[in-house]
Write an enzyme that holds these catalytic residues in place. Structure first.
Site, PDB file in Angstrom:
ATOM      1  N   LYS A 280     -65.524  24.390 -29.538  1.00  0.00           N
ATOM      2  CA  LYS A 280     -64.510  24.474 -28.475  1.00  0.00           C
ATOM      3  C   LYS A 280     -65.056  24.964 -27.137  1.00  0.00           C
ATOM      4  CE  LYS A 280     -62.371  22.708 -31.304  1.00  0.00           C
ATOM      5  NZ  LYS A 280     -62.261  21.259 -31.129  1.00  0.00           N
ATOM      6  N   SER A 281     -66.350  24.734 -26.937  1.00  0.00           N
ATOM      7  CA  SER A 281     -66.963  25.140 -25.672  1.00  0.00           C
ATOM      8  C   SER A 281     -67.109  23.970 -24.700  1.00  0.00           C
ATOM      9  CB  SER A 281     -68.358  25.718 -25.933  1.00  0.00           C
ATOM     10  OG  SER A 281     -68.271  26.782 -26.836  1.00  0.00           O
TER      11      SER A 281
ATOM     12  N   THR B 242     -67.950  20.584 -26.118  1.00  0.00           N
ATOM     13  CA  THR B 242     -68.878  19.667 -26.789  1.00  0.00           C
ATOM     14  C   THR B 242     -68.568  18.201 -26.484  1.00  0.00           C
ATOM     15  OG1 THR B 242     -68.454  21.220 -28.609  1.00  0.00           O
ATOM     16  CG2 THR B 242     -70.036  19.452 -29.017  1.00  0.00           C
TER      17      THR B 242
ATOM     18  N   TRP C  58     -67.035  16.849 -24.068  1.00  0.00           N
ATOM     19  CA  TRP C  58     -67.327  16.551 -22.663  1.00  0.00           C
ATOM     20  C   TRP C  58     -68.830  16.352 -22.458  1.00  0.00           C
ATOM     21  CZ3 TRP C  58     -66.164  20.641 -18.273  1.00  0.00           C
ATOM     22  CH2 TRP C  58     -66.241  20.020 -17.029  1.00  0.00           C
TER      23      TRP C  58
ATOM     24  N   HIS D  16     -73.349  22.525 -34.186  1.00  0.00           N
ATOM     25  CA  HIS D  16     -72.882  23.906 -33.974  1.00  0.00           C
ATOM     26  C   HIS D  16     -73.831  24.883 -34.673  1.00  0.00           C
ATOM     27  CE1 HIS D  16     -69.233  22.476 -32.210  1.00  0.00           C
ATOM     28  NE2 HIS D  16     -68.591  22.164 -33.318  1.00  0.00           N
TER      29      HIS D  16
ATOM     30  N   TYR E  12     -69.310  25.851 -19.323  1.00  0.00           N
ATOM     31  CA  TYR E  12     -68.170  24.953 -19.085  1.00  0.00           C
ATOM     32  C   TYR E  12     -67.622  25.150 -17.668  1.00  0.00           C
ATOM     33  CZ  TYR E  12     -63.558  22.816 -20.231  1.00  0.00           C
ATOM     34  OH  TYR E  12     -62.424  22.039 -20.280  1.00  0.00           O
TER      35      TYR E  12
ATOM     36  N   ARG F 230     -57.006  18.702 -25.136  1.00  0.00           N
ATOM     37  CA  ARG F 230     -55.758  19.455 -25.046  1.00  0.00           C
ATOM     38  C   ARG F 230     -55.376  19.606 -23.586  1.00  0.00           C
ATOM     39  NH1 ARG F 230     -53.948  24.903 -24.775  1.00  0.00           N
ATOM     40  NH2 ARG F 230     -56.104  25.479 -24.312  1.00  0.00           N
TER      41      ARG F 230
HETATM   42  S1  PPS Z   1     -65.528  20.594 -30.691  1.00  0.00           S
HETATM   43  O1  PPS Z   1     -64.627  20.503 -31.865  1.00  0.00           O
HETATM   44  O2  PPS Z   1     -66.386  21.796 -30.776  1.00  0.00           O
HETATM   45  O3  PPS Z   1     -66.286  19.370 -30.500  1.00  0.00           O
HETATM   46  O4  PPS Z   1     -64.550  20.783 -29.438  1.00  0.00           O
HETATM   47  P1  PPS Z   1     -65.031  20.856 -27.927  1.00  0.00           P
HETATM   48  O5  PPS Z   1     -65.159  19.509 -27.385  1.00  0.00           O
HETATM   49  O6  PPS Z   1     -66.209  21.760 -27.808  1.00  0.00           O
HETATM   50  O7  PPS Z   1     -63.862  21.621 -27.211  1.00  0.00           O
HETATM   51  C1  PPS Z   1     -62.610  21.030 -26.935  1.00  0.00           C
HETATM   52  C2  PPS Z   1     -62.181  21.598 -25.602  1.00  0.00           C
HETATM   53  O8  PPS Z   1     -62.820  20.855 -24.549  1.00  0.00           O
HETATM   54  C3  PPS Z   1     -61.809  20.205 -23.766  1.00  0.00           C
HETATM   55  N1  PPS Z   1     -62.294  18.891 -23.337  1.00  0.00           N
HETATM   56  C4  PPS Z   1     -62.686  18.642 -22.082  1.00  0.00           C
HETATM   57  N2  PPS Z   1     -62.752  19.426 -20.974  1.00  0.00           N
HETATM   58  C5  PPS Z   1     -63.192  18.849 -19.831  1.00  0.00           C
HETATM   59  N3  PPS Z   1     -63.539  17.547 -19.733  1.00  0.00           N
HETATM   60  C6  PPS Z   1     -63.484  16.721 -20.809  1.00  0.00           C
HETATM   61  N4  PPS Z   1     -63.821  15.446 -20.714  1.00  0.00           N
HETATM   62  C7  PPS Z   1     -63.051  17.279 -22.050  1.00  0.00           C
HETATM   63  N5  PPS Z   1     -62.872  16.775 -23.296  1.00  0.00           N
HETATM   64  C8  PPS Z   1     -62.411  17.764 -24.067  1.00  0.00           C
HETATM   65  C9  PPS Z   1     -60.623  20.099 -24.718  1.00  0.00           C
HETATM   66  O9  PPS Z   1     -59.415  19.867 -24.020  1.00  0.00           O
HETATM   67  C10 PPS Z   1     -60.692  21.451 -25.376  1.00  0.00           C
HETATM   68  O10 PPS Z   1     -60.354  22.516 -24.491  1.00  0.00           O
HETATM   69  P2  PPS Z   1     -58.863  23.086 -24.335  1.00  0.00           P
HETATM   70  O11 PPS Z   1     -59.012  24.353 -23.557  1.00  0.00           O
HETATM   71  O12 PPS Z   1     -58.336  23.320 -25.711  1.00  0.00           O
HETATM   72  O13 PPS Z   1     -58.117  22.049 -23.567  1.00  0.00           O
END
Ligand code: PPS
Length: 315
Positions: free
Chosen positions: A62-63, A65, A67, A128, A214, A280
């Protein structure tokens, strides 16, 4: 070292806790895993061989990934696939399928991973896995891009993911999840130890490990994209800079664009987890809407204590 006839035998000897996203999690080499992830990790340790120039997107869950996987995929393949191409793979295939998690692959699939048309950069994997458990060949031969995120946002994102993905046998309350997270018993937790491990490696081996945040990707995407391109050995040419390529990659991989795609709103990853669970709000500071002042102070306090003297600051 003690040998076990199967991973199941090993697991039965490990410390066990209530799981955040599975019934139980198990502590292995100082970090906590669901049985599925642990099996995958042990498989990697026994069978995975990195190749020269493999790239690993490593994070605590959830950091950001999803993206970073998208950005790296777009960056590495930019010569053969313009980010403006209406048939770009990122518009048709979920990022976690284009760049699979190493510990969710079967050993028999390692060699068939191919997510780049550039034969000099053969593979990109997500993971991870903390530094202490990384297969040796990854550090020796590959390059690691590590991404971390404000701990309070990481927790809030994780809590929502568990609810949305609906993979736990019974729902978990915010208080219960918070308690497990603070005690380190979250997926690949303790999150602080995870981050610190890669922070130290990035200082000791800057050519091997690049450390990203992030919030910096959000605030200064062009700067971070240039850092990334340089790190993977594919810096932007002046022509690429002038052509608006950076803006095109940033737009293609933006939360707005990715979260609206049909491909990211349908289907499932590894059987159970819906692809839309990975998107999200994508908002920095969203924790303010969910955590009490007391919870936020507690996470800040642990973060300060854990990072004290490391040169890393996240509060
Ligand atoms: S995982 O399961 O570890 O792969 O999840 P991860 O992708 O690390 O974390 C999901 C959070 O990243 C947000 N997210 C994004 N942020 C910015 N840009 C893009 N393109 C993007 N895609 C996913 C996602 O909404 C989750 O954060 P939160 O705060 O819950 O919205």
């Amino acid at each position: 070292m003690m040998t076990y006839s199967s991973t199941q035998d090993l697991i039965s000897t490990l410390p066990r806790e209530e799981g955040m996203h599975s019934a139980y999690s198990y502590q292995y080499q100082g970090f906590w895993y669901s049985p599925l992830r642990l099996q995958g990790l042990i498989d990697c340790q026994q069978h995975f061989q990195a190749r020269t120039d493999d790239i690993f997107v490593v994070t605590s869950p959830k950091s950001g990934t999803t993206w970073l996987k998208s950005i790296l995929f777009a960056l590495i393949n930019r010569e053969t696939c313009s980010p403006q191409d209406p048939h770009h793979p990122l518009l048709k295939i979920p990022p976690h399928q284009l760049v699979p998690f190493l510990e969710l692959l079967k050993p028999s699939d390692y060699d068939s991973v191919s997510n780049s048309s550039d034969s000099s950069i053969t593979r990109i994997f997500g993971s991870h896995i903390p530094t202490v458990s990384l297969p040796e060949s990854i550090m020796e031969k590959g390059k690691i891009v590590y991404l971390c995120r404000d701990i309070k946002n990481t927790f809030v994102s994780l809590f929502h993911f568990i609810k949305k993905a609906n993979i736990r046998p019974s729902p978990i309350s915010l208080d219960n999840a918070f308690d497990l997270f603070c005690r380190g018993a979250s997926i690949s937790g303790p999150v602080w130890d995870h981050i610190l491990g890669y922070w130290k490696e990035s200082l000791e081996r800057p050519n091997k490990v690049m450390f990203m945040r992030y919030e910096e990707m959000t605030d200064e995407p062009h700067v971070q994209l240039r850092r990334l391109a340089h790190f993977i050995g594919k810096p932007f040419s002046q022509e690429e800079e002038n052509s608006g390529l950076l803006d095109q990659i940033i737009k293609l991989c933006s939360f707005d664009s990715m979260s609206k795609l049909e491909v990211n709103n349908s289907g499932k990853l590894i059987g159970k987890i819906r692809n839309d669970s990975f998107f999200r709000s994508g908002v920095v500071g969203d924790w303010k809407n969910y955590l009490t002042e007391e919870m936020a102070s507690k996470l800040d306090r642990i973060t300060e204590e854990k990072f004290c003297g490391s040169g890393l600051s996240m509060t």
